[in-house]
Design an enzyme around this catalytic site. Structure first.
Site, PDB file in Angstrom:
ATOM      1  CG  ASP A   1      66.615   3.578  74.780  1.00  0.00           C
ATOM      2  OD1 ASP A   1      67.223   4.663  74.610  1.00  0.00           O
ATOM      3  OD2 ASP A   1      67.203   2.513  75.012  1.00  0.00           O
TER       4      ASP A   1
ATOM      5  CE1 TYR B   1      76.777  15.865  78.531  1.00  0.00           C
ATOM      6  CE2 TYR B   1      78.479  17.401  79.272  1.00  0.00           C
ATOM      7  CZ  TYR B   1      77.136  17.052  79.161  1.00  0.00           C
ATOM      8  OH  TYR B   1      76.175  17.881  79.661  1.00  0.00           O
TER       9      TYR B   1
HETATM   10  N1  LIG Z   1      73.576  18.225  85.585  1.00  0.00           N
HETATM   11  C1  LIG Z   1      74.564  18.883  85.047  1.00  0.00           C
HETATM   12  O1  LIG Z   1      75.601  19.149  85.675  1.00  0.00           O
HETATM   13  C2  LIG Z   1      74.439  19.378  83.617  1.00  0.00           C
HETATM   14  C3  LIG Z   1      75.281  20.415  83.182  1.00  0.00           C
HETATM   15  C4  LIG Z   1      75.172  20.869  81.872  1.00  0.00           C
HETATM   16  C5  LIG Z   1      74.235  20.301  81.029  1.00  0.00           C
HETATM   17  N2  LIG Z   1      73.433  19.287  81.479  1.00  0.00           N
HETATM   18  C6  LIG Z   1      72.487  18.700  80.534  1.00  0.00           C
HETATM   19  O2  LIG Z   1      71.187  18.773  81.073  1.00  0.00           O
HETATM   20  C7  LIG Z   1      70.372  17.771  80.470  1.00  0.00           C
HETATM   21  C8  LIG Z   1      69.536  17.109  81.536  1.00  0.00           C
HETATM   22  O3  LIG Z   1      70.375  16.380  82.407  1.00  0.00           O
HETATM   23  P1  LIG Z   1      70.174  16.395  83.985  1.00  0.00           P
HETATM   24  O4  LIG Z   1      71.291  17.169  84.560  1.00  0.00           O
HETATM   25  O5  LIG Z   1      68.806  16.749  84.351  1.00  0.00           O
HETATM   26  O6  LIG Z   1      70.501  14.852  84.309  1.00  0.00           O
HETATM   27  P2  LIG Z   1      69.532  13.650  84.720  1.00  0.00           P
HETATM   28  O7  LIG Z   1      68.842  13.955  85.990  1.00  0.00           O
HETATM   29  O8  LIG Z   1      70.411  12.430  84.657  1.00  0.00           O
HETATM   30  O9  LIG Z   1      68.471  13.609  83.546  1.00  0.00           O
HETATM   31  C9  LIG Z   1      68.758  13.070  82.290  1.00  0.00           C
HETATM   32  C10 LIG Z   1      67.460  12.747  81.610  1.00  0.00           C
HETATM   33  O10 LIG Z   1      67.746  12.209  80.316  1.00  0.00           O
HETATM   34  C11 LIG Z   1      66.977  11.036  80.145  1.00  0.00           C
HETATM   35  N3  LIG Z   1      67.639  10.074  79.273  1.00  0.00           N
HETATM   36  C12 LIG Z   1      68.911   9.614  79.350  1.00  0.00           C
HETATM   37  N4  LIG Z   1      69.103   8.655  78.426  1.00  0.00           N
HETATM   38  C13 LIG Z   1      67.928   8.514  77.768  1.00  0.00           C
HETATM   39  C14 LIG Z   1      67.487   7.657  76.718  1.00  0.00           C
HETATM   40  N5  LIG Z   1      68.294   6.730  76.160  1.00  0.00           N
HETATM   41  N6  LIG Z   1      66.224   7.775  76.292  1.00  0.00           N
HETATM   42  C15 LIG Z   1      65.366   8.672  76.852  1.00  0.00           C
HETATM   43  N7  LIG Z   1      65.731   9.505  77.845  1.00  0.00           N
HETATM   44  C16 LIG Z   1      67.004   9.415  78.296  1.00  0.00           C
HETATM   45  C17 LIG Z   1      66.822  10.450  81.544  1.00  0.00           C
HETATM   46  O11 LIG Z   1      65.649   9.667  81.631  1.00  0.00           O
HETATM   47  P3  LIG Z   1      65.602   8.068  81.770  1.00  0.00           P
HETATM   48  O12 LIG Z   1      66.841   7.624  82.481  1.00  0.00           O
HETATM   49  O13 LIG Z   1      64.343   7.809  82.545  1.00  0.00           O
HETATM   50  O14 LIG Z   1      65.509   7.578  80.375  1.00  0.00           O
HETATM   51  C18 LIG Z   1      66.646  11.708  82.378  1.00  0.00           C
HETATM   52  O15 LIG Z   1      65.316  12.099  82.425  1.00  0.00           O
HETATM   53  C19 LIG Z   1      71.331  16.826  79.731  1.00  0.00           C
HETATM   54  O16 LIG Z   1      71.268  17.082  78.347  1.00  0.00           O
HETATM   55  C20 LIG Z   1      72.685  17.212  80.271  1.00  0.00           C
HETATM   56  O17 LIG Z   1      73.717  16.973  79.351  1.00  0.00           O
HETATM   57  C21 LIG Z   1      73.503  18.821  82.748  1.00  0.00           C
END
Ligand SMILES: NC(=O)c1ccc[n+]([C@@H]2O[C@H](COP(=O)([O-])OP(=O)(O)OC[C@H]3O[C@@H](n4cnc5c(N)ncnc54)[C@H](OP(=O)(O)O)[C@@H]3O)[C@@H](O)[C@H]2O)c1
Length: 267
Positions: A66, A158
């Site tokens: 975490d 965010y």
């Molecule tokens: N999707 C979008 O629209 C978007 C747009 C711009 C930027 N982003 C950025 O892209 C990145 C990846 O996000 P995603 O879109 O792939 O979303 P996602 O599918 O929700 O993935 C988020 C990841 O972060 C991990 N995470 C969250 N809280 C955590 C914690 N406390 N400790 C360890 N791991 C944690 C989650 O793993 P666990 O839950 O297993 O811990 C998961 O693997 C993020 O930084 C997000 O801000 C996303």
């Protein structure tokens, strides 16, 4: 033309889903070792198994942690150092958001955003950069967001956290220029991953659906960001629509941005 760099060991946070999982899959052919970090151990294990089947020569290690907890970050850092595999590619991808007004937000979620998006990214970078310098090279990808470009009501903390990520990446990149360590800020627009569901406060349909036009497939986001790292770019906005929107946002005077944001659709 930039040639693809090879890496010995890539550490990817947030590898249990979405972009992080995709980074692991696309980089598996270019590294000797992958270190996958997130809380959901079963997702990491399944991903590791699938990568080992496809790329038998790649060593894959999973570290359930975490990242919002300083103690778990420290344990991760120590375990990685003990393993003898020092990452020469660090992808700080783990992150989360919260859709809705700040005044009604849940403090625990806000705190998690600050701890994961800002603290964990900074802590892991601080832990692994000295070794990269010592070894004469490496690379860092900081997953930020197009939301880092403007203050965004209903996504206030965010967007502010991602403004930190982009600013930190840009400054660090300049500090590390002489050390052969490119630093890339990845600034995606909306992507279909677990992010939307995790950021949503209720199970109601996303009020962000108007942004559907801007969605970019996660495969494209990851492929374009890996190419941008090879080119040693400072930032990438994957997808032409996101890149065009970023140009507009970056050129927009703050007074105009305020007017636009004040007229946003409200629930
Ligand atoms: N999707 C979008 O629209 C978007 C747009 C711009 C930027 N982003 C950025 O892209 C990145 C990846 O996000 P995603 O879109 O792939 O979303 P996602 O599918 O929700 O993935 C988020 C990841 O972060 C991990 N995470 C969250 N809280 C955590 C914690 N406390 N400790 C360890 N791991 C944690 C989650 O793993 P666990 O839950 O297993 O811990 C998961 O693997 C993020 O930084 C997000 O801000 C996303």
């Amino acid at each position: 033309m930039s040639s693809p760099r090879t890496y010995s060991c890539a550490l990817i946070t947030g590898a249990s889903s979405g972009l992080g999982e995709e980074y692991a899959r696309q980089l598996a052919g270019r590294v000797d070792k992958l270190i996958l970090v997130a809380r959901r151990e079963s997702h990491l294990t399944a991903l590791a198994e699938s990568i080992r089947n496809e790329f038998p020569r790649v060593a894959v290690a999973t570290y359930p942690a975490d990242l919002s907890q300083a103690i778990e970050r420290q344990q991760l850092i120590e375990a990685v150092h003990r393993s003898g595999f020092v990452p020469d590619l660090l992808i700080n991808n783990a992150g989360l958001g919260d859709y809705g007004e700040f005044s009604t937000s849940d403090w625990e979620k806000i705190e998690a955003i600050l701890h994961v998006n800002i603290e964990a990214l900074t802590h892991l970078t601080h832990a692994f950069v000295p070794e990269m310098i010592h070894r004469g090279g490496g690379a860092i990808m900081q997953v930020s967001s197009i939301a880092s470009l403007v203050p965004i009501p209903d996504l206030a903390v965010y967007a502010a956290s991602k403004a930190y990520v982009t600013s930190f990446s840009e400054a660090l990149r300049i500090e590390l220029l002489d050390y052969n360590i490119p630093v890339l800020a990845v600034c995606p627009g909306p992507v279909h991953t677990g992010f939307g569901k995790a950021a949503q406060r209720t199970s109601a349909a996303s009020e962000m659906s108007a942004r559907e036009f801007f969605y970019v497939p996660k495969e494209q986001v990851v492929a374009e960001s890996i190419s941008a790292l090879d080119r040693q770019s400072a930032r990438v906005y994957p997808g032409w629509k996101t890149a065009a929107l970023a140009m507009v946002l970056a050129a927009m005077p703050i007074v105009l941005a305020r007017l636009v944001m004040e007229r946003r659709p409200r629930r």
